[in-house]
Design a protein around this motif. Structure first.
Motif, PDB file in Angstrom:
ATOM      1  N   ARG A 111      86.388  67.894  58.566  1.00  0.00           N
ATOM      2  CA  ARG A 111      87.286  67.028  57.806  1.00  0.00           C
ATOM      3  C   ARG A 111      87.575  67.498  56.429  1.00  0.00           C
ATOM      4  O   ARG A 111      88.719  67.310  56.023  1.00  0.00           O
ATOM      5  N   LEU A 112      86.626  68.374  55.875  1.00  0.00           N
ATOM      6  CA  LEU A 112      86.735  69.029  54.609  1.00  0.00           C
ATOM      7  C   LEU A 112      87.878  69.905  54.561  1.00  0.00           C
ATOM      8  O   LEU A 112      88.767  70.144  53.842  1.00  0.00           O
ATOM      9  N   LEU A 113      87.672  70.734  55.647  1.00  0.00           N
ATOM     10  CA  LEU A 113      88.487  71.874  55.942  1.00  0.00           C
ATOM     11  C   LEU A 113      90.057  71.220  55.852  1.00  0.00           C
ATOM     12  O   LEU A 113      91.062  71.837  55.406  1.00  0.00           O
ATOM     13  N   GLY A 114      90.411  70.205  56.678  1.00  0.00           N
ATOM     14  CA  GLY A 114      91.614  69.580  56.779  1.00  0.00           C
ATOM     15  C   GLY A 114      92.105  68.872  55.611  1.00  0.00           C
ATOM     16  O   GLY A 114      93.360  69.276  55.405  1.00  0.00           O
ATOM     17  N   VAL A 115      91.107  68.598  54.722  1.00  0.00           N
ATOM     18  CA  VAL A 115      91.704  68.149  53.405  1.00  0.00           C
ATOM     19  C   VAL A 115      92.095  68.983  52.390  1.00  0.00           C
ATOM     20  O   VAL A 115      93.376  69.077  51.960  1.00  0.00           O
ATOM     21  N   VAL A 116      91.208  70.205  52.594  1.00  0.00           N
ATOM     22  CA  VAL A 116      91.824  71.479  51.632  1.00  0.00           C
ATOM     23  C   VAL A 116      92.793  72.279  52.169  1.00  0.00           C
ATOM     24  O   VAL A 116      93.753  72.715  51.462  1.00  0.00           O
ATOM     25  N   GLN A 117      93.075  72.043  53.440  1.00  0.00           N
ATOM     26  CA  GLN A 117      94.119  73.021  53.878  1.00  0.00           C
ATOM     27  C   GLN A 117      95.613  72.157  53.798  1.00  0.00           C
ATOM     28  O   GLN A 117      96.358  72.973  53.309  1.00  0.00           O
ATOM     29  N   ARG A 118      95.422  70.996  53.759  1.00  0.00           N
ATOM     30  CA  ARG A 118      96.422  70.263  53.573  1.00  0.00           C
ATOM     31  C   ARG A 118      97.091  70.339  52.033  1.00  0.00           C
ATOM     32  O   ARG A 118      98.147  70.583  51.809  1.00  0.00           O
ATOM     33  N   ILE A 119      96.148  70.632  50.982  1.00  0.00           N
ATOM     34  CA  ILE A 119      96.387  70.919  49.786  1.00  0.00           C
ATOM     35  C   ILE A 119      96.944  72.230  49.474  1.00  0.00           C
ATOM     36  O   ILE A 119      98.031  72.540  48.584  1.00  0.00           O
ATOM     37  N   VAL A 120      96.194  73.511  49.924  1.00  0.00           N
ATOM     38  CA  VAL A 120      96.513  74.865  49.675  1.00  0.00           C
ATOM     39  C   VAL A 120      97.555  75.306  50.604  1.00  0.00           C
ATOM     40  O   VAL A 120      98.035  76.181  50.601  1.00  0.00           O
ATOM     41  N   GLY A 121      97.508  74.596  51.867  1.00  0.00           N
ATOM     42  CA  GLY A 121      98.542  75.146  53.021  1.00  0.00           C
ATOM     43  C   GLY A 121      98.506  76.381  53.442  1.00  0.00           C
ATOM     44  O   GLY A 121      99.254  77.324  53.945  1.00  0.00           O
ATOM     45  N   ASP A 122      97.267  77.324  53.101  1.00  0.00           N
ATOM     46  CA  ASP A 122      96.924  78.525  53.712  1.00  0.00           C
ATOM     47  C   ASP A 122      95.631  78.360  54.387  1.00  0.00           C
ATOM     48  O   ASP A 122      94.690  77.931  53.526  1.00  0.00           O
ATOM     49  N   ARG A 123      95.723  78.806  55.697  1.00  0.00           N
ATOM     50  CA  ARG A 123      94.307  78.887  56.132  1.00  0.00           C
ATOM     51  C   ARG A 123      93.175  79.626  55.567  1.00  0.00           C
ATOM     52  O   ARG A 123      91.918  79.030  55.365  1.00  0.00           O
ATOM     53  N   ALA A 124      93.402  80.862  55.109  1.00  0.00           N
ATOM     54  CA  ALA A 124      92.294  81.849  54.775  1.00  0.00           C
ATOM     55  C   ALA A 124      91.945  81.289  53.438  1.00  0.00           C
ATOM     56  O   ALA A 124      90.799  81.145  53.057  1.00  0.00           O
ATOM     57  N   THR A 125      92.730  80.903  52.556  1.00  0.00           N
ATOM     58  CA  THR A 125      92.481  80.171  51.345  1.00  0.00           C
ATOM     59  C   THR A 125      91.521  78.826  51.346  1.00  0.00           C
ATOM     60  O   THR A 125      90.438  78.789  50.793  1.00  0.00           O
ATOM     61  N   ALA A 126      92.039  78.130  52.454  1.00  0.00           N
ATOM     62  CA  ALA A 126      91.283  76.975  52.631  1.00  0.00           C
ATOM     63  C   ALA A 126      89.884  77.417  53.042  1.00  0.00           C
ATOM     64  O   ALA A 126      88.859  76.540  52.627  1.00  0.00           O
ATOM     65  N   GLU A 127      89.590  78.263  53.875  1.00  0.00           N
ATOM     66  CA  GLU A 127      88.304  78.600  54.265  1.00  0.00           C
ATOM     67  C   GLU A 127      87.374  79.204  53.050  1.00  0.00           C
ATOM     68  O   GLU A 127      86.481  78.737  53.003  1.00  0.00           O
ATOM     69  N   ASP A 128      88.239  80.053  52.093  1.00  0.00           N
ATOM     70  CA  ASP A 128      87.260  80.324  51.456  1.00  0.00           C
ATOM     71  C   ASP A 128      86.871  79.331  50.342  1.00  0.00           C
ATOM     72  O   ASP A 128      85.664  79.274  49.583  1.00  0.00           O
ATOM     73  N   GLU A 167     110.576  79.267  47.691  1.00  0.00           N
ATOM     74  CA  GLU A 167     109.879  79.061  49.055  1.00  0.00           C
ATOM     75  C   GLU A 167     109.495  77.502  49.056  1.00  0.00           C
ATOM     76  O   GLU A 167     109.877  77.221  50.201  1.00  0.00           O
ATOM     77  N   THR A 168     108.884  76.942  48.123  1.00  0.00           N
ATOM     78  CA  THR A 168     108.305  75.670  48.249  1.00  0.00           C
ATOM     79  C   THR A 168     110.013  74.616  48.378  1.00  0.00           C
ATOM     80  O   THR A 168     109.798  73.902  48.994  1.00  0.00           O
TER      81      THR A 168
END
Lengths: 184, 248
Positions: A32-49, A100-101
Motif C-alpha cells: 500500500r505504501l508503494l502504491g501511495v508513493v508511486q502515484r505521487i512520483v510516477g516512476d517505479r524506480a524512484t518510488a522503490e528508492d 511532458e507533464t
C-alpha cells in the motif's frame, strides 16, 4: 487488515531494535505504501528508492512515535508520503508545468472531458471525513484528491481541471476551512 | 506561500497544516513547516489532525507489490546503520570537528556509505543530529562518489552556506596533462559554476561569496579536464566524483 494496536506495538518494538518488527510492518503495509508513493512520483524506480528511505526513516525515528498523539499507521503513511512529496516538489520547483507533464495532463483531459464536474475518485466509504466531503461540490473534492492522492501542485490541478490557477487555490483553501468547520 | 511568516490564528494554522498534508505547498514552505513542527505545538497538532482525517483516503491509490529485492536493500542499510552506531559509541565524548574527522577517516563507514548512497547519508545526518548542539557545527554535507557509486572520494563540509571545505577521503591519480576541476550547481541554476582546480589529496577551503547561499540538494562534482581547467564555462571532461548537499 491489522488492527491499529498492531502498528503501535510494532513501532515500539522497532524502537527497541527489533528488525523483525520492521519486517512485519513492511509485510503489512509495503504494497500500500508503494502504491501511495508511486502515484505521487510516477516512476517505479524512484518510488522503490523512496520506500527504502521511508523504512530506514521509520526504523530510525520509531523512538519518537508517540501513541498518545496518533495512530502508528497514520505515522507510517505520513513518513512515506512526505518523502515522496518533498521529492517531487524539489524536482519541480518551478510553478509552471513542464511540457511532458502538460502533454500527459492534456491526454488525460481528453479522456475525462465528458466526465468533468463528476467525481474523479471513488472516495465514498473510506473514512470519517466522508460526511463532510459529501457536502462539497464534486469539482472541489477532485481538487483535494488530485492533491492528496496524485501529489499534484495547484498548477497541475488547474491544468487537469481546466480551471484558472487562482480559482483552484481558493477552492482548496475554502474546502479545507469547510471540512474543518464541519468536523468541529 | 514562500514567505517565512507563519500564521498565528487557529484557522490559518489549520489551513496551512491542511495544505501541507494535502501536498500543495512549495518546497520552501514545506521545509519551513517541517523545521517548525518540533517547536510549535499548535501547528503540529493541526498537522496530526489532518494526517488522521485524510489517511483512510490513501486507499484511493492502488497497492503495488514491492519487488522481492526491496526488503533486502532495506535490511542491508539497517545492518550498516548498526555499524554506524558502533562508530558513534566509540567516540565519546563527541567533540564536534574531531568527531567528524574520525568519521571521515573511517574507511569501513565510507564503503558502507558508498553502497548505501542516500540512505547512508540520511543515517549520518541522523547521527550528527544526535550530537549536542554546537554553534560551529556543519550545516551541509556532500559525499562525492564515483558515478557508479562504488567509492567515496571526497567530502564537502559546509560550516555555513557560504563557507565550504573539500576534504579528500581517498587517493586519486590524476593522469599527466590533466587536472581536477570542481563545479557546483543548484537545482534552479542554468548551469554549473566552476569553483576552481583541485589538487588530489589536499583539503581546500572555499568561500562562496560570489554565489547564492548553499542549499539542500545542490550538486557538486569533480571533472577531469585538460591542464589549466575547462576552456569553457562548463565541464568538458568526464565526471570523476559527484554528490548532492544534504542538510544536517
Amino acid at each position: 487488515m491489522a488492527a491499529e494496536t498492531d502498528h503501535n506495538t510494532l513501532l515500539m518494538a522497532c524502537a527497541d531494535g527489533d528488525h523483525q518488527a520492521l519486517r512485519a510492518i513492511y509485510t503489512l503495509e509495503g504494497a500500500r505504501l508503494l502504491g501511495v508513493v508511486q502515484r505521487i512520483v510516477g516512476d517505479r524506480a524512484t518510488a522503490e528508492d523512496l520506500i527504502h528511505d521511508a523504512f530506514v526513516k521509520i526504523w530510525q525515528m520509531a523512538h519518537t512515535f508517540d501513541r498518545e498523539r496518533g495512530s502508528g499507521k497514520t505515522w507510517i503513511f505520513s513518513i512515506a508520503r512526505h518523502l515522496a512529496l518533498n521529492h517531487v516538489r524539489r524536482r519541480h520547483r518551478e510553478v509552471t508545468v513542464d511540457d511532458e507533464t502538460a502533454e500527459r495532463l492534456e491526454a488525460t483531459n481528453a479522456l475525462a472531458a465528458a466526465a468533468e464536474a463528476s467525481d474523479h475518485f471513488d472516495w465514498l466509504g473510506k473514512g470519517e471525513l466522508d460526511r463532510c466531503l459529501a457536502e462539497l461540490d464534486a469539482e472541489r473534492r477532485n481538487c483535494l484528491f488530485h492533491a492528496y492522492v496524485d501529489g499534484y501542485t495547484h498548477q497541475e490541478i488547474a491544468t487537469r481541471l481546466e480551471r484558472p490557477l487562482g480559482t483552484v487555490k481558493a477552492w482548496i483553501k475554502r474546502s479545507l476551512t469547510a471540512l474543518h468547520e464541519c468536523l468541529t | 506561500m514562500s514567505d517565512n511568516t507563519m500564521p498565528r490564528n487557529a484557522g490559518d494554522i489549520d489551513a496551512l497544516a491542511g495544505e501541507y498534508v494535502l501536498g500543495t505547498l512549495d518546497i520552501e514552505t514545506r521545509r519551513d513547516i517541517e523545521q517548525r513542527l518540533p517547536e510549535e505545538g499548535a501547528l503540529r497538532a493541526a498537522v496530526e489532525r489532518w494526517e488522521k482525517r485524510l489517511q483512510p483516503y490513501t486507499r484511493l491509490a492502488e497497492p503495488i507489490e514491492p519487488p522481492a529485492a526491496l526488503w533486502g536493500r532495506i535490511e542491508h542499510t539497517l545492518a550498516h546503520a548498526s555499524q554506524d552506531a558502533v562508530v558513534r559509541d566509540t567516540l565519546s565524548p563527541p567533540t564536534g570537528p574531531t568527531w567528524l574527522q574520525a568519521l571521515w577517516q573511517n574507511l569501513s563507514l565510507w564503503r558502507g556509505l558508498a553502497v548505501c548512497g542516500l540512505a547512508g547519508m540520511l543515517t549520518l545526518g541522523t547521527l550528527t543530529a544526535l550530537k549536542p548542539a554546537q554553534p560551529a557545527a556543519p550545516r551541509f554535507l556532500v559525499v562525492l562518489m564515483t558515478p557508479q557509486h562504488s567509492q567515496a572520494g571526497w567530502v564537502v563540509q559546509a560550516s555555513s552556506p557560504r563557507d565550504i571545505e573539500l576534504i579528500p577521503t581517498g587517493g586519486f591519480e590524476v593522469p599527466p596533462g590533466k587536472t581536477l576541476e570542481f563545479w557546483t550547481k543548484a537545482d534552479d541554476w542554468g548551469g554549473p559554476v566552476s569553483l576552481g582546480l583541485i589538487e588530489p589529496g589536499e583539503s581546500r577551503h572555499l568561500s562562496l561569496e560570489h554565489l547564492p547561499p548553499l542549499e539542500e540538494n545542490q550538486l557538486f562534482e569533480l571533472t577531469l579536464e585538460d591542464a589549466g581547467g575547462s576552456p569553457l564555462d562548463h565541464p568538458t571532461g568526464p565526471i570523476q566524483f559527484i554528490g548532492r548537499a544534504v542538510a544536517l
